[in-house]
Write an enzyme that holds these catalytic residues in place. Structure first.
Site, mmCIF file in Angstrom:
data_model
loop_
_atom_site.group_PDB
_atom_site.id
_atom_site.type_symbol
_atom_site.label_atom_id
_atom_site.label_comp_id
_atom_site.label_asym_id
_atom_site.label_seq_id
_atom_site.Cartn_x
_atom_site.Cartn_y
_atom_site.Cartn_z
ATOM 1 N N LYS A 11 0.839 -1.189 0.000
ATOM 2 C CA LYS A 11 0.000 0.000 0.000
ATOM 3 C C LYS A 11 0.887 1.256 0.000
ATOM 4 O O LYS A 11 1.483 1.613 1.010
ATOM 5 C CB LYS A 11 -0.934 0.049 1.222
ATOM 6 C CG LYS A 11 -2.043 1.073 0.985
ATOM 7 C CD LYS A 11 -2.590 1.699 2.236
ATOM 8 C CE LYS A 11 -1.760 2.809 2.787
ATOM 9 N NZ LYS A 11 -1.652 4.011 1.943
ATOM 10 N N GLU B 170 10.515 16.606 13.952
ATOM 11 C CA GLU B 170 10.804 16.391 12.539
ATOM 12 C C GLU B 170 9.886 17.290 11.708
ATOM 13 O O GLU B 170 8.663 17.175 11.783
ATOM 14 C CB GLU B 170 10.580 14.923 12.176
ATOM 15 C CG GLU B 170 11.121 14.565 10.817
ATOM 16 C CD GLU B 170 10.982 13.081 10.497
ATOM 17 O OE1 GLU B 170 9.935 12.492 10.835
ATOM 18 O OE2 GLU B 170 11.917 12.515 9.894
ATOM 19 N N GLU C 265 10.611 1.693 9.952
ATOM 20 C CA GLU C 265 11.659 2.678 9.656
ATOM 21 C C GLU C 265 10.971 4.038 9.760
ATOM 22 O O GLU C 265 10.128 4.373 8.937
ATOM 23 C CB GLU C 265 12.234 2.426 8.256
ATOM 24 C CG GLU C 265 13.626 2.986 8.085
ATOM 25 C CD GLU C 265 13.609 4.381 7.541
ATOM 26 O OE1 GLU C 265 13.467 5.331 8.356
ATOM 27 O OE2 GLU C 265 13.717 4.535 6.323
ATOM 28 N N CYS D 93 13.974 11.050 5.968
ATOM 29 C CA CYS D 93 14.135 10.673 7.372
ATOM 30 C C CYS D 93 15.595 10.774 7.793
ATOM 31 O O CYS D 93 15.902 10.865 8.968
ATOM 32 C CB CYS D 93 13.583 9.278 7.619
ATOM 33 S SG CYS D 93 14.105 8.105 6.380
HETATM 34 P P1 ADP Z 1 2.795 11.198 7.000
HETATM 35 O O1 ADP Z 1 2.139 11.572 8.295
HETATM 36 O O2 ADP Z 1 4.125 11.811 6.833
HETATM 37 O O3 ADP Z 1 1.938 11.273 5.796
HETATM 38 P P2 ADP Z 1 2.310 8.476 7.612
HETATM 39 O O4 ADP Z 1 3.166 7.708 8.518
HETATM 40 O O5 ADP Z 1 0.968 8.879 8.116
HETATM 41 O O6 ADP Z 1 3.183 9.689 7.151
HETATM 42 O O7 ADP Z 1 2.093 7.723 6.239
HETATM 43 C C1 ADP Z 1 2.926 6.727 5.739
HETATM 44 C C2 ADP Z 1 2.078 5.602 5.212
HETATM 45 O O8 ADP Z 1 1.281 5.098 6.267
HETATM 46 C C3 ADP Z 1 1.102 5.981 4.110
HETATM 47 O O9 ADP Z 1 1.066 4.936 3.161
HETATM 48 C C4 ADP Z 1 -0.207 6.104 4.835
HETATM 49 O O10 ADP Z 1 -1.321 5.884 4.009
HETATM 50 C C5 ADP Z 1 -0.076 4.996 5.848
HETATM 51 N N1 ADP Z 1 -0.947 5.145 7.015
HETATM 52 C C6 ADP Z 1 -1.339 6.274 7.620
HETATM 53 N N2 ADP Z 1 -2.137 6.005 8.676
HETATM 54 C C7 ADP Z 1 -2.256 4.663 8.742
HETATM 55 C C8 ADP Z 1 -2.944 3.758 9.622
HETATM 56 N N3 ADP Z 1 -3.675 4.182 10.641
HETATM 57 N N4 ADP Z 1 -2.821 2.435 9.382
HETATM 58 C C9 ADP Z 1 -2.072 1.979 8.363
HETATM 59 N N5 ADP Z 1 -1.407 2.776 7.503
HETATM 60 C C10 ADP Z 1 -1.492 4.108 7.681
#
Ligand code: ADP
Length: 495
Positions: free
Chosen positions: A180, A390, A255, A289
């Protein structure tokens, strides 16, 4: 690649070796961060689509993939690597349009990813077990077996690189995947499905489902058919995932973020140190990162370094990412732009001295895009939020220090521990300081030296586990211990 007049359309998910329309998903715009306008229309999966993908991955795991001899899996990964190489001209622009990465950076990354996939191919048939000496009555040995179905959830700052590290390792280990990608960068990852087809991957081994994190990302993490989650992204999301995955005791590797110290000692070659410190603070418009966002400078050279930083900021060519001459592109999304702008306010309120930047760029040729100026703050203390949190924007926070002890203390005074850099011409100091830095990667007189053969991952809140290196497959393997009696004698305890 033919130039489309309207948005390009990517209306299918890649599930079980087929390109299928979403059942309960939707078509969603993908925004080009350099223009702020939609450039593509992309299929997003719903929960039923995820269920289909997990089912396909489970069936492939139980079936052809699991039974394939490891050396054949290795050969298939080599074909994948070569198909990826051939597809670079086809996919590179998609990577740039979705993410806003520079074309020059994307070219370097994608070229390196070929080597990465070959590295993983070379590991596929070397998941050796051990024989364990006991006594003549038993033969004891261990075997390494794949954990099963992996959910690979990736961020938007380097879409194809982050998935490469997971996909290559998981396939080499014999796992199958549901991938995903992030909401704002679905397209280039989706196109890996074409590469899988060309490489001849059996159906279901790789499934790709773009979609919303809080919706289908969450559904994947909680899914009973998923054995392991490999995630690159923010710490906040990782903590949420741990709760969602608790019921099924999922395996996780993370990571996560960083707030890396880049330490410049007074004895360093300042010209070289500045080349490295500026690029490490501003690369990918600050969306990395591994960003060297805390620049720790020894006091005797602090003013000089601050002035050099200020001058360098004025020379950064900010522009359209597809332009070969551009050296800084946009932020990836309106949301990230807003976040960075909010930290400009925070920096001001905290009383840091703004040496350069600190604004959104207002240029007619960049109108609508999410561009900000390369930014430098001086007089920063390690307690300020711009030094602790960050930002993911091109922001260098210059922090003065006196001597090795204070440098180490400031460097380690952070919840993060992903990467660190230090510049010195004193060999003993290079060893002394690097030995005490709490970070997964420490670079001396260089920065961001990341390769397939070098373990990469975080101490503290920067992650769990390592990607790359000879042990890259470990997180995707279970160890089975087998004990075979040579006598077949079992005493009756109740006699
Ligand atoms: P940012 O906040 O910098 O956008 P995230 O860590 O939220 O970074 O996003 C990184 C990935 O995690 C994306 O693919 C996002 O769709 C996914 N993601 C965000 N929230 C969730 C969640 N609750 N469960 C699973 N995947 C998630």
């Amino acid at each position: 690649m033919a130039k489309a007049t309207g948005p390009e359309r990517f209306e299918h998910l890649y599930i079980n070796g087929e390109w299928v329309k979403p059942i309960d998903g939707a078509l969603v715009d993908s925004i080009d961060p350099a223009t702020g306008r939609p450039w593509a229309l992309v299929a997003f999966a719903g929960k039923q689509d995820v269920d289909r993908a997990v089912e396909a991955a489970r069936a492939a795991f139980r079936g052809p993939w699991r039974r394939m001899p490891a050396h054949e899996r290795a050969a298939m990964l080599r074909r994948f690597a070569e198909a990826f190489r051939e597809a670079i001209p086809e996919i590179i622009e998609h990577e740039v349009r979705d993410s806003g990465r520079l074309i020059v950076d994307a070219r370097a990354d994608l070229g390196a990813e070929v080597a990465w996939y070959h590295w993983f191919a070379s590991l596929a048939d070397k998941t050796l077990g051990t024989t364990v000496p006991m006594d003549d009555s038993v033969h004891c040995f261990t075997t390494r077996v794949p954990v099963g179905v992996v959910a690979a959830i990736t961020p938007w700052n380097a879409p194809l690189m982050t998935i490469c590290l997971k996909l290559g390792a998981a396939l080499a280990a014999g796992c199958t995947l549901v991938v995903k990608p992030a909401e704002t960068t679905p397209v280039s990852t989706l196109l890996l499905g074409r590469i899988a087809e060309r490489a001849g991957l059996p159906p279901g081994v790789l499934n790709i489902v773009p979609g919303h994190g809080h919706e289908i990302g969450d559904h994947l993490v909680g899914h009973p058919g998923v054995d392991k989650v490999s995630f690159t992204g923010s710490g906040a999301t990782a903590k949420r995932m741990l709760k969602t995955g608790a019921d099924s005791l999922k395996r996780f590797t993370f990571e996560l973020g960083g707030k890396a110290p880049h330490i410049i000692f007074a004895d360093a070659d300042l010209e070289q140190a500045l080349n490295s410190a500026t690029s490490s603070a501003w690369t990918n418009c600050g969306q990395s990162c591994a960003l060297g966002s805390r620049v720790l400078v020894e006091r005797p050279v602090y003013d000089r370094v601050a002035e050099m930083f200020r001058q360098r900021a004025a020379t950064v060519r900010v522009g359209m990412p597809m332009d070969e001459a551009t050296r800084m592109g946009p932020q990836n999304s309106q949301q990230q732009l807003d976040k960075t702008l909010s930290y400009f306010e925070i920096g001001r309120a905290e009383g840091a001295e703004l040496l350069a930047g600190g604004r959104r760029i207002d240029r007619p040729d960049l109108a609508g895009g999410y561009f900000v100026e390369p930014t430098v703050y001086a007089g920063v203390t390690n307690q300020m939020r711009i030094a602790r949190e960050e930002i993911f924007g091109p922001v260098a926070a210059l922090i003065p220090f006196d001597g090795e002890e204070e440098a180490i203390e400031i460097a380690n005074d952070t919840p993060f521990g992903l990467t660190a850099g230090l510049w010195t011409n004193d060999l003993g100091r290079a060893h002394r300081v690097s030995n005490r830095i709490e970070a997964g990667s420490v670079w001396v007189n260089t920065y961001r030296y990341v390769r397939w053969s070098l373990p990469y991952g975080g101490f503290k809140q920067s992650g769990w586990g390592r990607e790359n290196g000879i042990d890259a497959l470990d997180p995707y393997l279970e160890t089975r211990t087998t004990v075979i009696s040579t006598t077949g004698q079992a005493a009756n305890p109740y006699a």
